[in-house]
Scaffold this motif. Sequence first.
Motif, PDB file in Angstrom:
ATOM      1  N   LEU A 181       0.833  -1.200   0.000  1.00  0.00           N
ATOM      2  CA  LEU A 181       0.000   0.000   0.000  1.00  0.00           C
ATOM      3  C   LEU A 181       0.866   1.247   0.000  1.00  0.00           C
ATOM      4  CD1 LEU A 181      -2.805  -0.918   2.581  1.00  0.00           C
ATOM      5  CD2 LEU A 181      -2.949  -0.951   0.079  1.00  0.00           C
ATOM      6  N   ALA A 182       1.951   1.224   0.763  1.00  0.00           N
ATOM      7  CA  ALA A 182       2.860   2.368   0.815  1.00  0.00           C
ATOM      8  C   ALA A 182       3.502   2.605  -0.550  1.00  0.00           C
ATOM      9  CB  ALA A 182       3.931   2.149   1.878  1.00  0.00           C
ATOM     10  N   ARG A 183       3.892   1.531  -1.231  1.00  0.00           N
ATOM     11  CA  ARG A 183       4.467   1.685  -2.561  1.00  0.00           C
ATOM     12  C   ARG A 183       3.441   2.232  -3.548  1.00  0.00           C
ATOM     13  NH1 ARG A 183       7.351  -3.097  -1.138  1.00  0.00           N
ATOM     14  NH2 ARG A 183       5.769  -4.443  -2.059  1.00  0.00           N
ATOM     15  N   ALA A 184       2.216   1.764  -3.425  1.00  0.00           N
ATOM     16  CA  ALA A 184       1.156   2.272  -4.303  1.00  0.00           C
ATOM     17  C   ALA A 184       0.884   3.745  -4.019  1.00  0.00           C
ATOM     18  CB  ALA A 184      -0.112   1.446  -4.118  1.00  0.00           C
ATOM     19  N   ALA A 185       0.950   4.128  -2.729  1.00  0.00           N
ATOM     20  CA  ALA A 185       0.758   5.534  -2.364  1.00  0.00           C
ATOM     21  C   ALA A 185       1.849   6.393  -2.983  1.00  0.00           C
ATOM     22  CB  ALA A 185       0.751   5.681  -0.844  1.00  0.00           C
ATOM     23  N   HIS A 186       3.074   5.903  -2.920  1.00  0.00           N
ATOM     24  CA  HIS A 186       4.184   6.657  -3.526  1.00  0.00           C
ATOM     25  C   HIS A 186       3.973   6.810  -5.029  1.00  0.00           C
ATOM     26  CE1 HIS A 186       8.150   7.956  -4.719  1.00  0.00           C
ATOM     27  NE2 HIS A 186       8.285   6.868  -5.459  1.00  0.00           N
ATOM     28  N   ASP A 187       3.560   5.743  -5.699  1.00  0.00           N
ATOM     29  CA  ASP A 187       3.347   5.816  -7.144  1.00  0.00           C
ATOM     30  C   ASP A 187       2.268   6.837  -7.485  1.00  0.00           C
ATOM     31  OD1 ASP A 187       5.254   3.880  -7.508  1.00  0.00           O
ATOM     32  OD2 ASP A 187       3.822   2.231  -7.703  1.00  0.00           O
ATOM     33  N   ALA A 188       1.209   6.867  -6.675  1.00  0.00           N
ATOM     34  CA  ALA A 188       0.123   7.815  -6.934  1.00  0.00           C
ATOM     35  C   ALA A 188       0.602   9.252  -6.768  1.00  0.00           C
ATOM     36  CB  ALA A 188      -1.049   7.532  -6.000  1.00  0.00           C
TER      37      ALA A 188
END
Length: 291
Positions: A181-188
Motif C-alpha cells: 500500500l505504501a508503494r502504491a501511495a508513492h506511485d500515486a
Amino acid sequence: MTARPNADSPHADPPHAPVDGPLYAHGIVRRGFRPRPGLVGAGGGAVLVVPAGPLAALVSVPCGPGVWGGDGFPQASGAAGMSRAEAAAQAAADAHRRVVDEAAATVCVLPLRIGTVHRDEAQVRRVLTERADLYERLLTRLDGRLEWGVKAYADDAAGAWAAGDGAGAVTDGAGEPVDKLARAAHDALADVSECSRVHHRWDACPHGVLPGAAASCATSAYWTSPISGAPYPHGRNLLDSAYLVHREAAGVFAETVGGLVARCPELHIELTGPWAPYSFADPDELPDLTG
C-alpha cells in the motif's frame, strides 16, 4: 553621470556595512531579493544579502566570532561542553531552515548545506561567480516549485510486524502486505508531482549546492525521520519521500494525499511542507523537468 539605484526599489540590494569576518551561508537566490527586516540567521546574526552578478547568497553573521569551527557549528569540549555544542547545532539547523523556508515562500531558493561558513564576503562572491552557470540552471529548473514531504506508517501496536523475512507482516483488510500500500501511495503521488525522491536510512541528509563541511542533518527538524527499522510513534515507517510540486499544483497534490488517507486506513500518512526544494538541489542530480 551614472544614476545610483533607488534604495526603495525591490531590485536594489539592501545596504549593509561590509563584513570582514565569517559568514554563515543559508541559500542562493536571484539578485534583488530582500529578506524580511529583523530576520535572524544561524548564531543569532542578522540575515544579509551578498550579491554577485545575477545571483545573491543569503548569509548571516554568527555572533561570537572565533568560536565557530570548520564544521559551521560552535566548538565546545568536555562532557558539559558536548551538551552545549549539541544545543548550538540544533539552534543553527533550525535557524538555517527558518531562513531558507521563509525566503522560499516568495522566491526560488537553493538551500545550502547546513554548516556552510565562508571566511568573508569576498569568498561568498567568488563562489557565486565561479558556479554561476550551475546555480542559474538549478534556479531555472526549480523556479515555481516547492518540496512536500510524505511519510507513511503501519500500525504495529499489536506487534504484528516481524523482522527478517517479513513473515507475519501487517496486512490490510484484504490480506495484502501494508508495504505494498505504501508503494502504491508513492506511485500515486509521483504521478501528480514533477520529481520524487525516496529517503533511505543511509541518506544522511540532502546534499548542499555549495561545497562545505559535513552537515549535521540529524539536528534538523526536517530531517529527523529517515526510513529505518526502528519503531516510530505511529508504528513502522514504510515511506519517507519528497515530492517536487509546482505551486499551482499544490491543491491537486494535497487532494491526492487526502484520497490516500481515506482509501488506506491501515496507513498513518503525514504530509509536511511546503519546503524549499532541499531534496532536489543537488547539482549532481539535476531534476529532469519539462516546460
